[in-house]
Scaffold this motif. Sequence first.
Motif, PDB file in Angstrom:
ATOM      1  N   MET A   1       0.853  -1.171   0.000  1.00  0.00           N
ATOM      2  CA  MET A   1       0.000   0.000   0.000  1.00  0.00           C
ATOM      3  C   MET A   1       0.901   1.238   0.000  1.00  0.00           C
ATOM      4  SD  MET A   1      -3.480   0.806   0.589  1.00  0.00           S
ATOM      5  CE  MET A   1      -4.111  -0.582   1.482  1.00  0.00           C
ATOM      6  N   THR A   2       0.614   2.160  -0.910  1.00  0.00           N
ATOM      7  CA  THR A   2       1.381   3.393  -1.029  1.00  0.00           C
ATOM      8  C   THR A   2       0.457   4.579  -0.800  1.00  0.00           C
ATOM      9  OG1 THR A   2       2.832   2.361  -2.658  1.00  0.00           O
ATOM     10  CG2 THR A   2       2.850   4.762  -2.571  1.00  0.00           C
ATOM     11  N   GLU A   3       0.944   5.581  -0.052  1.00  0.00           N
ATOM     12  CA  GLU A   3       0.155   6.792   0.158  1.00  0.00           C
ATOM     13  C   GLU A   3       0.609   7.860  -0.808  1.00  0.00           C
ATOM     14  OE1 GLU A   3      -0.491  10.114   3.561  1.00  0.00           O
ATOM     15  OE2 GLU A   3      -0.918   8.043   4.147  1.00  0.00           O
ATOM     16  N   VAL A   4      -0.363   8.514  -1.424  1.00  0.00           N
ATOM     17  CA  VAL A   4      -0.114   9.569  -2.397  1.00  0.00           C
ATOM     18  C   VAL A   4      -1.024  10.739  -2.034  1.00  0.00           C
ATOM     19  CG1 VAL A   4      -0.285  10.192  -4.840  1.00  0.00           C
ATOM     20  CG2 VAL A   4       0.391   7.892  -4.222  1.00  0.00           C
ATOM     21  N   ILE A   5      -0.507  11.943  -2.083  1.00  0.00           N
ATOM     22  CA  ILE A   5      -1.348  13.116  -1.882  1.00  0.00           C
ATOM     23  C   ILE A   5      -1.854  13.574  -3.238  1.00  0.00           C
ATOM     24  CG2 ILE A   5      -1.455  15.512  -1.092  1.00  0.00           C
ATOM     25  CD1 ILE A   5       0.670  14.764   0.989  1.00  0.00           C
ATOM     26  N   CYS A   6      -3.158  13.616  -3.372  1.00  0.00           N
ATOM     27  CA  CYS A   6      -3.796  13.964  -4.637  1.00  0.00           C
ATOM     28  C   CYS A   6      -3.674  15.464  -4.895  1.00  0.00           C
ATOM     29  CB  CYS A   6      -5.265  13.551  -4.598  1.00  0.00           C
ATOM     30  SG  CYS A   6      -6.112  13.811  -6.169  1.00  0.00           S
ATOM     31  N   THR A   7      -3.354  15.824  -6.132  1.00  0.00           N
ATOM     32  CA  THR A   7      -3.211  17.223  -6.519  1.00  0.00           C
ATOM     33  C   THR A   7      -4.261  17.653  -7.535  1.00  0.00           C
ATOM     34  OG1 THR A   7      -1.629  16.660  -8.259  1.00  0.00           O
ATOM     35  CG2 THR A   7      -0.727  17.204  -6.085  1.00  0.00           C
ATOM     36  N   CYS A   8      -5.315  16.872  -7.680  1.00  0.00           N
ATOM     37  CA  CYS A   8      -6.344  17.188  -8.674  1.00  0.00           C
ATOM     38  C   CYS A   8      -7.218  18.366  -8.275  1.00  0.00           C
ATOM     39  CB  CYS A   8      -7.222  15.965  -8.932  1.00  0.00           C
ATOM     40  SG  CYS A   8      -6.360  14.653  -9.789  1.00  0.00           S
ATOM     41  N   CYS A   9      -7.362  18.609  -6.999  1.00  0.00           N
ATOM     42  CA  CYS A   9      -8.187  19.722  -6.526  1.00  0.00           C
ATOM     43  C   CYS A   9      -7.588  20.233  -5.218  1.00  0.00           C
ATOM     44  CB  CYS A   9      -9.641  19.273  -6.342  1.00  0.00           C
ATOM     45  SG  CYS A   9      -9.952  18.233  -4.909  1.00  0.00           S
ATOM     46  N   PRO A  10      -8.101  21.307  -4.666  1.00  0.00           N
ATOM     47  CA  PRO A  10      -7.519  21.883  -3.448  1.00  0.00           C
ATOM     48  C   PRO A  10      -7.666  21.034  -2.177  1.00  0.00           C
ATOM     49  CG  PRO A  10      -8.847  23.520  -4.601  1.00  0.00           C
ATOM     50  CD  PRO A  10      -9.089  22.208  -5.259  1.00  0.00           C
ATOM     51  N   ASN A  21      -3.665  -5.100  -5.149  1.00  0.00           N
ATOM     52  CA  ASN A  21      -5.093  -5.350  -5.335  1.00  0.00           C
ATOM     53  C   ASN A  21      -5.614  -4.523  -6.518  1.00  0.00           C
ATOM     54  OD1 ASN A  21      -7.647  -6.366  -4.879  1.00  0.00           O
ATOM     55  ND2 ASN A  21      -8.056  -5.044  -3.126  1.00  0.00           N
ATOM     56  N   GLY A  22      -4.892  -4.564  -7.624  1.00  0.00           N
ATOM     57  CA  GLY A  22      -5.339  -3.879  -8.834  1.00  0.00           C
ATOM     58  C   GLY A  22      -5.322  -2.367  -8.734  1.00  0.00           C
ATOM     59  N   TYR A  23      -4.418  -1.826  -7.929  1.00  0.00           N
ATOM     60  CA  TYR A  23      -4.291  -0.383  -7.732  1.00  0.00           C
ATOM     61  C   TYR A  23      -5.593   0.235  -7.222  1.00  0.00           C
ATOM     62  CZ  TYR A  23       0.251  -0.686  -9.938  1.00  0.00           C
ATOM     63  OH  TYR A  23       1.549  -0.998 -10.221  1.00  0.00           O
ATOM     64  N   ALA A  24      -6.250  -0.463  -6.313  1.00  0.00           N
ATOM     65  CA  ALA A  24      -7.478   0.043  -5.694  1.00  0.00           C
ATOM     66  C   ALA A  24      -7.143   1.265  -4.845  1.00  0.00           C
ATOM     67  CB  ALA A  24      -8.113  -1.041  -4.834  1.00  0.00           C
ATOM     68  N   VAL A  25      -7.996   2.279  -4.914  1.00  0.00           N
ATOM     69  CA  VAL A  25      -7.763   3.547  -4.223  1.00  0.00           C
ATOM     70  C   VAL A  25      -8.806   3.753  -3.133  1.00  0.00           C
ATOM     71  CG1 VAL A  25      -7.666   6.060  -4.508  1.00  0.00           C
ATOM     72  CG2 VAL A  25      -6.765   4.570  -6.296  1.00  0.00           C
TER      73      VAL A  25
END
Length: 114
Positions: A1-10, A21-25
């Motif tokens: 499991m990897t943690e990523v901070i999303c930059t798509c919105c504020p 697991n198939g890159y489940a988010v």
Amino acid sequence: MTEVICTCCPQGCHLQVDEENGYAVTGNGCKRGAVYGPQELQHPVRIVTSTVAIAHAAHPTLPVKTSAEVPKECMKDIVAALREAEVCSPVHMGDVVLANVCNTGVDVVATRSM
């Protein structure tokens, strides 16, 4: 499991991406995060913003950006190409400054008229 901070919105959601697991988010506050998480781990892309030298203008540099996202691993080469580029005024917002930059299929365009 990897943690990523999303930059798509504020919101800056802390996404957990399960590669096994198939890159489940999980942890996404909107559906864009569900797309961003796997993409960031498998093939990260970015919009590059920078400046290029401009001759015969009121300012010495022209702000530019890529017209679409480019692979993150190409960013260093793109910035190097922009350092070498020079345009001549007049330039209009949206004009192509560098076509097909670093063979990415993406153009660099002016973001200001000068």
